[in-house]
Design a protein around this motif. Structure first.
Motif, PDB file in Angstrom:
ATOM      1  N   LEU A 216     113.440  50.210 -11.052  1.00 30.20           N
ATOM      2  CA  LEU A 216     112.923  50.568  -9.724  1.00 30.20           C
ATOM      3  C   LEU A 216     112.097  49.429  -9.135  1.00 30.20           C
ATOM      4  O   LEU A 216     112.252  49.089  -7.956  1.00 30.20           O
ATOM      5  N   ASN A 217     111.220  48.839  -9.943  1.00 27.96           N
ATOM      6  CA  ASN A 217     110.409  47.715  -9.458  1.00 27.96           C
ATOM      7  C   ASN A 217     111.273  46.532  -9.060  1.00 27.96           C
ATOM      8  O   ASN A 217     111.009  45.867  -8.058  1.00 27.96           O
ATOM      9  N   SER A 218     112.319  46.272  -9.831  1.00 26.61           N
ATOM     10  CA  SER A 218     113.209  45.147  -9.520  1.00 26.61           C
ATOM     11  C   SER A 218     113.967  45.383  -8.220  1.00 26.61           C
ATOM     12  O   SER A 218     114.138  44.453  -7.425  1.00 26.61           O
ATOM     13  N   ILE A 219     114.419  46.604  -7.992  1.00 24.82           N
ATOM     14  CA  ILE A 219     115.087  46.931  -6.723  1.00 24.82           C
ATOM     15  C   ILE A 219     114.111  46.712  -5.578  1.00 24.82           C
ATOM     16  O   ILE A 219     114.440  46.096  -4.558  1.00 24.82           O
ATOM     17  N   GLN A 220     112.904  47.207  -5.745  1.00 22.67           N
ATOM     18  CA  GLN A 220     111.883  47.075  -4.701  1.00 22.67           C
ATOM     19  C   GLN A 220     111.551  45.608  -4.423  1.00 22.67           C
ATOM     20  O   GLN A 220     111.304  45.225  -3.288  1.00 22.67           O
TER      21      GLN A 220
END
Length: 178
Positions: A29-33
């Motif tokens: 999720l952090n990487s997508i963000q």
């Protein structure tokens, strides 16, 4: 079911495995963000990595950013496994809660849910080659010899070469829609 996995992988611990799955999910999720999957690449099978990169590129082409707030994993459990001569595959059901919305590149709200957390159930499959090296052995970069922090990033801080998790542990081979 767990006994079968332990028989095939003597280093397996259910609690450690599920904790790692939870960690990987939040890192995804952090990487997508952050519009960059490199920090989590070492945990992903190549086709999963390519799919996430395609999604991020689609967002970039539209000049939007996908944001997640108040992320957490409510629960995760092993729901299935398949053991062959060459691979151990484990299916996990993960229940997550987070806000999921889109902004422009300056973080101006466009759409989605940014005022309350939603709960989603995800199916995640992870696979590991049988008879791999123990992850505890992976302390140094195979390219430059520097100490690695594979929980933070799969890239060496000095030479920027990727860590090859495939030689040591489980890779995400499937994850349903995020």
């Amino acid at each position: 079911m767990i006994e079968e996995i332990i028989k095939a992988d003597d280093s397996f611990s259910e609690s450690t495995f599920l904790s790692n799955v939870d960690h990987i999910f939040i890192m995804i999720l952090n990487s997508i963000q952050n519009n960059n999957m490199e920090d989590v690449r070492h945990y992903l099978a190549n086709d999963v990595y390519v799919n996430f990169n395609n999604m991020i590129n689609e967002y970039k082409n539209k000049n939007i950013r996908r944001c997640f707030d108040e992320m957490n994993v409510k629960s995760s459990k092993i729901v299935g496994n398949m053991i062959t001569d060459n691979f151990i595959t484990i299916e996990v059901e993960l229940v997550s809660r987070y806000m999921d919305y889109f902004t422009d590149m300056d973080y101006n709200y466009i759409s989605g849910i940014n005022d309350k957390r939603i709960e989603k159930i995800h199916k995640i499959t992870l696979s590991k080659r049988r008879h791999t090296k123990h992850l505890e052995e992976a302390r140094r970069c195979t390219y430059c010899g520097n100490i690695l922090d594979i929980n933070n990033s799969g890239l060496c801080k000095f030479c920027r070469k990727p860590f090859n998790m495939e030689e040591y542990g489980y890779l995400v081979t499937y994850i349903d829609e995020i």
